[in-house]
Every structure is written in structure tokens, then in C-alpha cells.
Design an enzyme around this catalytic site. Structure first.
Site, PDB file in Angstrom:
ATOM      1  N   CYS A   2      49.543  47.723  34.076  1.00 24.49           N
ATOM      2  CA  CYS A   2      49.812  48.990  33.417  1.00 24.49           C
ATOM      3  C   CYS A   2      49.514  48.861  31.925  1.00 24.49           C
ATOM      4  O   CYS A   2      49.553  47.769  31.365  1.00 24.49           O
ATOM      5  CB  CYS A   2      51.280  49.368  33.585  1.00 24.49           C
ATOM      6  SG  CYS A   2      51.784  49.405  35.308  1.00 24.49           S
ATOM      7  N   ARG A  27      43.505  49.867  32.370  1.00 24.67           N
ATOM      8  CA  ARG A  27      44.526  48.956  32.899  1.00 24.67           C
ATOM      9  C   ARG A  27      45.261  49.539  34.104  1.00 24.67           C
ATOM     10  O   ARG A  27      45.968  48.827  34.810  1.00 24.67           O
ATOM     11  CB  ARG A  27      45.550  48.626  31.809  1.00 24.67           C
ATOM     12  CG  ARG A  27      44.974  47.822  30.681  1.00 24.67           C
ATOM     13  CD  ARG A  27      46.054  47.486  29.692  1.00 24.67           C
ATOM     14  NE  ARG A  27      47.002  46.553  30.259  1.00 24.67           N
ATOM     15  CZ  ARG A  27      46.967  45.241  30.044  1.00 24.67           C
ATOM     16  NH1 ARG A  27      46.045  44.726  29.289  1.00 24.67           N
ATOM     17  NH2 ARG A  27      47.874  44.459  30.581  1.00 24.67           N
ATOM     18  N   TRP A  75      49.627  51.473  37.080  1.00 29.67           N
ATOM     19  CA  TRP A  75      49.014  50.972  38.311  1.00 29.67           C
ATOM     20  C   TRP A  75      50.201  50.660  39.222  1.00 29.67           C
ATOM     21  O   TRP A  75      50.958  49.732  38.974  1.00 29.67           O
ATOM     22  CB  TRP A  75      48.182  49.719  38.036  1.00 29.67           C
ATOM     23  CG  TRP A  75      47.386  49.281  39.230  1.00 29.67           C
ATOM     24  CD1 TRP A  75      46.135  49.695  39.573  1.00 29.67           C
ATOM     25  CD2 TRP A  75      47.786  48.333  40.237  1.00 29.67           C
ATOM     26  NE1 TRP A  75      45.735  49.079  40.735  1.00 29.67           N
ATOM     27  CE2 TRP A  75      46.725  48.240  41.169  1.00 29.67           C
ATOM     28  CE3 TRP A  75      48.931  47.573  40.461  1.00 29.67           C
ATOM     29  CZ2 TRP A  75      46.772  47.418  42.283  1.00 29.67           C
ATOM     30  CZ3 TRP A  75      48.982  46.751  41.567  1.00 29.67           C
ATOM     31  CH2 TRP A  75      47.912  46.682  42.469  1.00 29.67           C
ATOM     32  N   ASN A 101      55.633  47.033  32.458  1.00 27.45           N
ATOM     33  CA  ASN A 101      54.522  46.432  33.192  1.00 27.45           C
ATOM     34  C   ASN A 101      55.052  45.160  33.843  1.00 27.45           C
ATOM     35  O   ASN A 101      55.679  44.346  33.169  1.00 27.45           O
ATOM     36  CB  ASN A 101      53.378  46.085  32.220  1.00 27.45           C
ATOM     37  CG  ASN A 101      52.236  45.363  32.911  1.00 27.45           C
ATOM     38  OD1 ASN A 101      52.028  45.523  34.113  1.00 27.45           O
ATOM     39  ND2 ASN A 101      51.501  44.566  32.162  1.00 27.45           N
ATOM     40  N   GLY A 102      54.819  45.003  35.144  1.00 24.14           N
ATOM     41  CA  GLY A 102      55.295  43.796  35.830  1.00 24.14           C
ATOM     42  C   GLY A 102      56.076  44.176  37.069  1.00 24.14           C
ATOM     43  O   GLY A 102      55.982  45.314  37.547  1.00 24.14           O
ATOM     44  N   GLU A 487      29.309  37.974  45.029  1.00 23.67           N
ATOM     45  CA  GLU A 487      29.528  38.876  43.885  1.00 23.67           C
ATOM     46  C   GLU A 487      28.879  40.241  44.144  1.00 23.67           C
ATOM     47  O   GLU A 487      29.459  41.282  43.836  1.00 23.67           O
ATOM     48  CB  GLU A 487      28.984  38.219  42.606  1.00 23.67           C
ATOM     49  CG  GLU A 487      29.029  39.072  41.350  1.00 23.67           C
ATOM     50  CD  GLU A 487      30.418  39.525  40.924  1.00 23.67           C
ATOM     51  OE1 GLU A 487      31.419  39.062  41.468  1.00 23.67           O
ATOM     52  OE2 GLU A 487      30.480  40.406  40.041  1.00 23.67           O
ATOM     53  N   LYS A 491      30.989  43.700  44.207  1.00 20.79           N
ATOM     54  CA  LYS A 491      30.674  44.808  43.306  1.00 20.79           C
ATOM     55  C   LYS A 491      30.447  46.101  44.093  1.00 20.79           C
ATOM     56  O   LYS A 491      30.936  47.154  43.722  1.00 20.79           O
ATOM     57  CB  LYS A 491      29.428  44.420  42.520  1.00 20.79           C
ATOM     58  CG  LYS A 491      29.335  44.750  41.122  1.00 20.79           C
ATOM     59  CD  LYS A 491      29.996  43.981  40.044  1.00 20.79           C
ATOM     60  CE  LYS A 491      31.456  43.673  40.203  1.00 20.79           C
ATOM     61  NZ  LYS A 491      31.878  42.626  39.289  1.00 20.79           N
ATOM     62  N   GLU A 494      33.719  47.403  45.482  1.00 18.60           N
ATOM     63  CA  GLU A 494      34.619  47.825  44.415  1.00 18.60           C
ATOM     64  C   GLU A 494      34.273  49.209  43.867  1.00 18.60           C
ATOM     65  O   GLU A 494      35.161  50.044  43.701  1.00 18.60           O
ATOM     66  CB  GLU A 494      34.498  46.773  43.305  1.00 18.60           C
ATOM     67  CG  GLU A 494      35.443  46.912  42.162  1.00 18.60           C
ATOM     68  CD  GLU A 494      35.277  45.772  41.153  1.00 18.60           C
ATOM     69  OE1 GLU A 494      34.205  45.129  41.119  1.00 18.60           O
ATOM     70  OE2 GLU A 494      36.222  45.549  40.398  1.00 18.60           O
ATOM     71  N   HIS A 510      25.788  31.855  63.114  1.00 15.55           N
ATOM     72  CA  HIS A 510      27.077  31.394  63.645  1.00 15.55           C
ATOM     73  C   HIS A 510      28.057  32.545  63.824  1.00 15.55           C
ATOM     74  O   HIS A 510      29.267  32.326  63.873  1.00 15.55           O
ATOM     75  CB  HIS A 510      27.644  30.308  62.720  1.00 15.55           C
ATOM     76  CG  HIS A 510      26.716  29.148  62.592  1.00 15.55           C
ATOM     77  ND1 HIS A 510      26.676  28.120  63.501  1.00 15.55           N
ATOM     78  CD2 HIS A 510      25.724  28.908  61.706  1.00 15.55           C
ATOM     79  CE1 HIS A 510      25.725  27.274  63.155  1.00 15.55           C
ATOM     80  NE2 HIS A 510      25.130  27.732  62.068  1.00 15.55           N
ATOM     81  N   LYS A 609      41.875  46.936  35.620  1.00 12.18           N
ATOM     82  CA  LYS A 609      41.006  45.930  34.985  1.00 12.18           C
ATOM     83  C   LYS A 609      41.648  44.543  34.986  1.00 12.18           C
ATOM     84  O   LYS A 609      40.978  43.568  35.264  1.00 12.18           O
ATOM     85  CB  LYS A 609      40.707  46.386  33.552  1.00 12.18           C
ATOM     86  CG  LYS A 609      39.761  45.485  32.792  1.00 12.18           C
ATOM     87  CD  LYS A 609      38.338  45.714  33.225  1.00 12.18           C
ATOM     88  CE  LYS A 609      37.370  44.807  32.520  1.00 12.18           C
ATOM     89  NZ  LYS A 609      36.133  44.626  33.299  1.00 12.18           N
TER      90      LYS A 609
HETATM   91  C1  AGP Z   1      35.583  42.335  39.143  1.00 16.65           C
HETATM   92  O1  AGP Z   1      34.658  43.351  39.139  1.00 16.65           O
HETATM   93  C2  AGP Z   1      36.972  42.710  39.344  1.00 16.65           C
HETATM   94  N1  AGP Z   1      37.392  43.771  38.523  1.00 16.65           N
HETATM   95  C3  AGP Z   1      37.954  41.569  39.546  1.00 16.65           C
HETATM   96  O2  AGP Z   1      37.551  40.866  40.669  1.00 16.65           O
HETATM   97  C4  AGP Z   1      38.168  40.583  38.366  1.00 16.65           C
HETATM   98  O3  AGP Z   1      37.043  39.793  38.188  1.00 16.65           O
HETATM   99  C5  AGP Z   1      39.400  39.712  38.679  1.00 16.65           C
HETATM  100  O4  AGP Z   1      40.520  40.541  38.778  1.00 16.65           O
HETATM  101  C6  AGP Z   1      39.635  38.633  37.662  1.00 16.65           C
HETATM  102  O5  AGP Z   1      39.855  39.149  36.384  1.00 16.65           O
HETATM  103  P1  AGP Z   1      39.885  38.221  35.112  1.00 16.65           P
HETATM  104  O6  AGP Z   1      38.507  37.698  34.901  1.00 16.65           O
HETATM  105  O7  AGP Z   1      40.325  39.119  34.002  1.00 16.65           O
HETATM  106  O8  AGP Z   1      40.856  37.120  35.388  1.00 16.65           O
END
Ligand code: AGP
Length: 614
Positions: A2, A27, A75, A101-102, A487, A491, A494, A510, A609
Site C-alpha cells: 500500500c 504500490r 492493495w 501497510n502490512g 520472464e 510478463k 501479468e 516430457h 509494484k
Molecule cells: C515483475 O514484472 C513483477 N512486477 C514482479 O514479479 C517483481 O519482479 C517481483 O515482485 C520482485 O520485485 P522486486 O524486484 O522489487 O523485489
């Protein structure tokens, strides 16, 4: 996860809080809220489900006046993302306002205890226990600050909290318990700010202090008092932030994600600046402080991260082994902390976290610290929470990344790790100086290569227009390109919500090959490297089963056109650098598919994020 902002001063608080929240929205964006306090000892709270523009609309209808207040962008962890669960939360009589936050791990016990005492709860959140707890202590005679200190000591888990009270409208109390997101105190002129992240306060000050776990701060317009976990007053260091060319404007770009993809050539230059010039090799001692003796003694490297940063760690293992000759391993931070990894005193732990805030990675780092093992962390900025745990921080210098999808922070982490592997190789003498010079020379050409890839974006739009309705994708790669396949799949999932899997191509027979039919596009990384023929075999096998194959292939490959359905060309590059080059077309594929599908590219559903809770 958050975003939190608080302001106390002499200017109107509402626009400052809204402006801060707009810089923190990445965030968390399930809901948002603000409380503005006025001198007559009342406050007005606005809360709304959905994105920040909903809250802005609400505040436009009746603009609250007041020179202090707090705000939050959420969030959701506990309780649906609706208006009732949006922050700020209050106590039974509406005297307090709290943003959090938490996770309050013992909230059920606390809620029960407080309900038994007659407190009335409105929301399903764990956060609401905090104002009630403070209210309880105030009812029993404690002052606002004392009650907040007592409340903080009862809360279990990792939390960052900001509290205000009608009785003292120009006072803000902020505290941290554990490693949940940062709390930054900003020193303005006749005004003080508190925020979860630097961008929120940069327009008002560049002088800050960081609150550490267990600490509490009491802010008034012209003063701040810090206390440790035992309630003793403490002095805190002030940090003056460098003039970072942070730009929160999208400029001519439609989305931050595209802007950040296109910023990669410059970001990589910034990342490598001063790291490729030293005669002795790469890193200066104020950048990385490890002696040759210490490097020679490294027996094993353990790398960890989450999501995209984990993929960077996976690639770094290959470089550390092949270039530096050091046995290396990787793990998800969240798995690592619960297994019993065998690390000796000469092991080196490297964590990758662009935010330096990811809860799982911080916990893995703490675990390593408790074993007295040396550790380096890679973050986008210095002074992150990860920096405070690690022995050293290597800043990846990507510049602020706002899009939730990590793009330039991925490639900047990669180039930093690549340079580190060359540096270690030179110190350990596992690589000849002339060989290292060749690798470095190629690395300096990387921004130009990526620049070239970025020039032809219409091909991605075309692919998106043909395949945007596909419900599943496969990404295949081998060797260095296996982590890139993972990756690429991450992406696409996501930002475009298309189901995608990444596999090492050899794994296809396999099991996964049974998924293949004409409705499943396969994106295959087929650089002209030692595994080229083997990748072609896999592609042929997939084609024989009706797959549509999109190849990411070298410019010099003149056979590939006949073997696949679509070819995306990338510059010819060595095997070890090809994963960095290949990751850029995959970012563009995800971006253009997401746009074609009408997805919210910069703020994909359910994500944030930085993941500051476990
Ligand atoms: C990547 O596109 C994501 N948003 C996510 O996987 C991110 O890389 C992950 O949460 C790790 O974040 P950080 O690099 O801030 O630790």
C-alpha cells in the site's frame, strides 16, 4: 504494497495528499482514501473503491480545508477491495484516523479483545484494529502519543502505520513494526511529510530520514521527534537525496511500461557508468567493497529474488559459473528462507530486488544475516530496506520505474550482474584479460543493440492483432534463454492476462508438447548459438503438431524464415549476452498484446509494484 502519505504544515493538505497518492498509486490501486484535519479538531475522510481518480472525483464535490492529513492507496490483503475496507480507518467515535501497510498478524485476537470491551468495528480489515487499540489506551488515560506507542507494542507482524487524532490536528505519529514497506520522513520548510516511498514527497523536500523497524516518529510542522522501540528519544541521520532525473510524466508515451521499455538504452548506460572503465576491472571500491582476497575465497554464490528479479538471479547463476567459475545456485526468496541451504562462511549471498522492499527477499536476507554470511543486494536505489540488511548494495540505476511490470529494472539488474561476473572472473583469474575485454566491449554496445530492436515496433502490433484472442502461449528457450522464456511468460500473464508458460525447450517432449495445437502460439528464442540445432528440432516438433511459432532469431540467420510462422530479428550477439537482447522483444510482445486486449497496462489487476507482505 500500500502507499502511505502524511502532511503537516501551513499549506492546504488535500492537494498535497492527492498529489502524493498519485505518485504512489503503483504500490496498490484497489481503493484509496484521505483524511484532512482542521484546526477546529475535526477531520473529513473521503474513501473510495477503485482507482485514485474515483477518490479525486469525490474530493472535488466538497473540498475539505485543513493544513494536515493523511492518505492511502490500498492493495487488499484482508477484506474485499470496497469502500468500507478502504483506508483511513477510525475508532468507535471517529477521533482517530489511521493508514496502514502490512499485516496485523494477531488482529483476530485483538479484534475479539476490543469487541468484548465494546468497540464497534465497521470493516473486515486487520488495519481497523489499530485505531481501536489506540482509542482503548487513550480512554484509559494515555495521551495520543503514549497510546500510539502502547498500541504499536501490541501489534504483531510487519507493519507501517501513520496515525492522526482530532485532539492535536497538526501532529502525525508514524511507526514501524518489522520489515513492512518503508516509512520515510521528509523535512520541508515549515512542513513535515511522511510517506511509504520517496516519489511521494520529492516535490516538497529532498531531505529525509528512514524509520527503522521498531521506531516511531512524532511530526509537527517545525519538528520531529524519533523514539526507539523502548520509547527512548533518538537522533536520526538525515539523508539528502541526489538530484535524480526522476520523471513521473509519461511524456509522449501512452503508458509508463512502453516509456520504460524505450528508456532501456539510456538506463543501461547509467547502470554501467563507471563500472567498465577501471584497469583492474569494473567496480570501484566505493561501489563494491570486496578485496581480491575476499573474492578469491568465495566458494559458492547463492542468488535469490522473486518474480522478474528471480529470473535475473537465474541468469546470473549461469554467468557466475561460466565466467567467474564460481559454483552458484538460485532460489525463490520465499522458498529459500524455509529450506536449510548449505552455505559455508565463504559463501556469498546475492539478493536481487529492484524495490529493495520485497518481504520474502528481506526475510531471506535476514536469514542469511543470522548465519553471518556475507551478502550483496542489487536494488534500484541506495538506502532501501534491503540495503540496511545487506553488507553492500549494488545500485542498478535504472531510474524510477512506475509500470508494475518490471522492464528496465530487469535489464539493468542483468547488466550489473553480468559486469559483476566478469569482475569476479578477472579477480579469480578464471577469465583471461583479453577475453574479459571482449565481453566488456560487447556490453558497451548493448544500448545500441537494444535501440535498434526498439525501432521496429509495428511488428508487435501486427502479432497482437492476429493472436490477441489466444488464451494460451508457450515460451521456449534453452541455456541462457531458459530464464528469458520464464520472464516472457510472466510478463505476458501479468499485463495481458493471457495464460502463458515458459519451458526449457528440452522439456517439451516430457509432457508439455501434449498442449500444442494450432490455437497455441509458441514463442521460441532461437539465437545462433551452440544450442541452435537443438532449438530447431523442438520447433520442428511443435510445427509438426500444428503450432504457430514466433521466433526471436539472429539477424544473420537466413534459414529461419522457412521454418517458422513469424520472425522477430535481433542483432547478432554472443551467447552470454543474448538473453538480455532477447528479453526486449518479449517485453514488447506483452505490451502490445495488453494494449490490443484493452488491459490496464501500468496497473494490472490484483498486482502491486512492491510486494511488502509475505
Ligand atoms: C515483475 O514484472 C513483477 N512486477 C514482479 O514479479 C517483481 O519482479 C517481483 O515482485 C520482485 O520485485 P522486486 O524486484 O522489487 O523485489
Amino acid at each position: 504494497m500500500c502507499g502511505i502519505i502524511g502532511y503537516t504544515g501551513y499549506s492546504q493538505a488535500l492537494p498535497i495528499l492527492l498529489d502524493g497518492l498519485s505518485k504512489l498509486e503503483y504500490r496498490g490501486y484497489d481503493s484509496a482514501g484521505i483524511s484532512v484535519f482542521s484546526k477546529d479538531q475535526t477531520h473529513t475522510t473521503y474513501r473510495s473503491a477503485g482507482k485514485l481518480h474515483e477518490l479525486k472525483r469525490l474530493t472535488e464535490r466538497s473540498k475539505a480545508t485543513g493544513v494536515s492529513g493523511l492518505g492511502h492507496t490500498r492493495w487488499a490483503t484482508h477484506g474485499e477491495a470496497n469502500t468500507i475496507n478502504a483506508h483511513p480507518h477510525s475508532d468507535t467515535y471517529g477521533n482517530l484516523s489511521v493508514v496502514h501497510n502490512g499485516i496485523v498478524e494477531n488482529y483476530l485476537d485483538l479484534k475479539q479483545e476490543l469487541t468484548n470491551k465494546g468497540h464497534l468495528f465497521n470493516s473486515d480489515t486487520d488495519s481497523e484494529t489499530i485505531p481501536h487499540l489506540i482509542e482503548h489506551y487513550m480512554k484509559n488515560g494515555a495521551s495520543f502519543e503514549e497510546a500510539t506507542e502502547k498500541g504499536a507494542s501490541r501489534i504483531k507482524g510487519a507493519n507501517a502505520v501513520v496515525v492522526m487524532c482530532n485532539d492535536q490536528p497538526d501532529k502525525i505519529v508514524a511507526f514501524r513494526t518489522g520489515n513492512a514497506g518503508g516509512v520515510i520522513i521528509g523535512y520541508g520548510t515549515n512542513e513535515m511529510l511522511v510517506a511509504s516511498d520517496i516519489p511521494a514527497i520529492l516535490g516538497y523536500t529532498n531531505t529525509i530520514s528512514h524509520l527503522l523497524p521498531g521506531e516511531l516518529a512524532i511530526l509537527e510542522p517545525n519538528s520531529v521527534e524519533f523514539k526507539d522501540r523502548d520509547g527512548n528519544s533518538i537522533e536520526k541521520e538525515k539523508t539528502v537525496l541526489a538530484n535524480d532525473p526522476i520523471s513521473l510524466a509519461k511524456g509522449d508515451y501512452r503508458h509508463f511500461m512502453l516509456k520504460e521499455i524505450c528508456e532501456q538504452p539510456n538506463a543501461i548506460i547509467a547502470s554501467l557508468m563507471g563500472r567498465l572503465s577501471s584497469e583492474e576491472g569494473l567496480f570501484s571500491s566505493d561501489d563494491l567493497n570486496l578485496t581480491v582476497k575476499e573474492i578469491k575465497k568465495i566458494s559458492k554464490i547463492m542468488l535469490a529474488g522473486m518474480g522478474t528479479s528471480l529470473h535475473a538471479a537465474m541468469l546470473a547463476r549461469l554467468w557466475m559459473e561460466r565466467i567467474a567459475g564460481i559454483p552458484s545456485e538460485w532460489d525463490n526468496s520465499s522458498e529459500f528462507r524455509y529450506r536449510e541451504p548449505i552455505l559455508d562462511k565463504n559463501s556469498l549471498f546475492i539478493s536481487v530486488s529492484q524495490s529493495g522492499e520485497t518481504a520474502d527477499t528481506l526475510a531471506a536476507m535476514e536469514e542469511v544475516k543470522s548465519k553471518n554470511i556475507s551478502q550483496i543486494t542489487l536494488c534500484n536505489y541506495l538506502n532501501t530496506q534491503a540495503s540496511r540488511i545487506a553488507d553492500q548494495t549494488l545500485q542498478i540505476r535504472a531510474g524510477l520505474e512506475v509500470g508494475v511490470a518490471a522492464t528496465k529494472t530487469f535489464t539493468c539488474s542483468l547488466v550489473t550482474l553480468y559486469a559483476l561476473a566478469i569482475y569476479f572472473g578477472l579477480q579469480k583469474e578464471t577469465i583471461e584479460k583479453n577475453e574479459a575485454a571482449k565481453l566488456i566491449e560487447e556490453l558497451t554496445r548493448l544500448p545500441e543493440m537494444i535501440g535498434k530492436i526498439l525501432t521496429n515496433q509495428s511488428q508487435y502490433q501486427k502479432l497482437a492483432s492476429i493472436y490477441h484472442n489466444s488464451s494460451d502461449f508457450l515460451f521456449l528457450g534453452r541455456g541462457y534463454n531458459y530464464p528469458v522464456a520464464l520472464e516472457g511468460a510472466l510478463k505476458l500473464k501479468e499485463v495481458s492476462y493471457i495464460h502463458a508458460e515458459g519451458y526449457p525447450a528440452g522439456e517439451m517432449k516430457h509432457g508439455p508438447i501434449s498442449l500444442i495445437d494450432e490455437s497455441m502460439p509458441v514463442v521460441a528464442m532461437i539465437p545462433k548459438d551452440a544450442l541452435y540445432e537443438k532449438m530447431l528440432n523442438t520447433v520442428n516438433e511443435a510445427k509438426s503438431r500444428g503450432a504457430i511459432v514466433i521466433a526471436i532469431a539472429s539477424e544473420s540467420d537466413d534459414e529461419i524464415e522457412q521454418k517458422v510462422d513469424h520472425v522477430i530479428r535481433v542483432p547478432d550477439v554472443s551467447d552470454s549476452l543474448s538473453p538480455i537482447v532477447n528479453s526486449v522483444p518479449l517485453q514488447l510482445i506483452s505490451y502490445y498484446f495488453a494494449v490490443r486486449r484493452g488491459c490496464d497496462v501500468d496497473q494490472p489487476r490484483n498486482l502491486a509494484k512492491s510486494v511488502t507482505v509475505e
